[in-house]
Design a protein around this motif. Structure first.
Motif, short mmCIF file in Angstrom:
data_model
loop_
_atom_site.label_atom_id
_atom_site.label_comp_id
_atom_site.label_asym_id
_atom_site.label_seq_id
_atom_site.Cartn_x
_atom_site.Cartn_y
_atom_site.Cartn_z
N TYR A 1 0.95 3.92 -2.86
CA TYR A 1 0.95 5.57 -2.81
C TYR A 1 2.06 6.37 -3.14
O TYR A 1 1.86 7.43 -3.63
N THR B 1 -6.14 4.62 5.54
CA THR B 1 -6.41 3.55 4.97
C THR B 1 -5.42 2.49 5.30
O THR B 1 -5.38 1.27 5.35
N ARG C 1 -5.73 10.57 4.65
CA ARG C 1 -6.14 9.45 4.07
C ARG C 1 -5.29 8.40 4.03
O ARG C 1 -5.94 7.21 4.01
N GLY D 1 -6.23 -1.26 6.66
CA GLY D 1 -6.00 -2.38 5.99
C GLY D 1 -4.98 -3.24 7.01
O GLY D 1 -5.12 -4.52 6.89
N HIS E 1 0.69 -1.34 -0.12
CA HIS E 1 0.09 0.04 -0.06
C HIS E 1 0.89 1.40 -0.02
O HIS E 1 0.51 2.19 -0.79
#
Length: 202
Positions: free
Chosen positions: A22, A70, A66, A74, A18
């Motif tokens: 990003y 997340t 954000r 997760g 992740h």
């Protein structure tokens, strides 16, 4: 490889994939903002297609609220679901529950691969255009619908690969990859309806 779809293994995968997704998105957006690339390469809006992250990507924020939310969500959700599958397998002797853990791992890995590979391609393209101006003598201007269509096609390529691998190997890993990448294609359709204005009737 069973450790990959253990609660710890899938948690580690999320904490690696992740942020990679990003941070590569931010790196691509910041690189595109250099020189005149934003004028030479136009995609009908933000290079980020997910409405949830558009604003932070356009601002080039390496760390955002954000993203952190997340990431934490997760890191709790994925290991928690996998731990539940393992508990069900032990309590009920339902071995298929372990297959669900493997499928979830495949869903995570293959969807992140589908997205990260595009980021790496864009980074290579933008770096080439900056350092070798003659590498591109034309400007690229795509409307949002075209960008979405190309992105869906790339995700469908990954889904097809997973489908073939699932047929050959029978592994739940690739079955999860098929389901998740197709879900990502469906999400792109939904995002397109939000981002592309309806064509007025003649």
């Amino acid at each position: 490889m069973d450790w990959l779809w253990s609660p710890i293994g899938i948690g580690v995968l999320w904490l690696v994939l992740h942020p990679a997704d990003y941070l590569l998105t931010i790196a691509t957006a910041r690189l595109r903002a250099r020189g005149n690339l934003a004028e030479r390469v136009q995609s009908g809006g933000s290079i980020e297609l997910n409405p949830l992250f558009m604003q932070v990507v356009e601002k080039g924020q390496w760390v955002s609220r954000r993203f952190l939310l997340t990431l934490v969500f997760g890191a709790i959700m994925f290991p928690g679901v996998v731990a539940y599958f393992h508990w069900v397998a032990e309590e009920s002797q339902w071995s298929a529950a372990i297959g669900l853990s493997e499928a979830m791992c495949g869903a995570l890995v293959m969807t992140r691969f589908a997205v990260i590979s595009i980021h790496l391609q864009n980074l290579a393209l933008f770096r080439r255009m900056i350092h070798v101006p003659e590498a591109s003598i034309v400007s690229l201007r795509y409307d949002r619908g075209t960008v979405m269509a190309v992105s869906r096609a790339r995700k469908l390529e990954v889904a097809c690969f997973c489908a073939i691998a699932a047929l050959v190997s029978g592994r739940p890993f690739f079955m999860g990859g098929v389901a998740a990448t197709l879900a990502l294609v469906a999400a792109l359709y939904r995002w397109e309806r939000r981002q592309v204005p309806a064509t007025p009737a003649p």
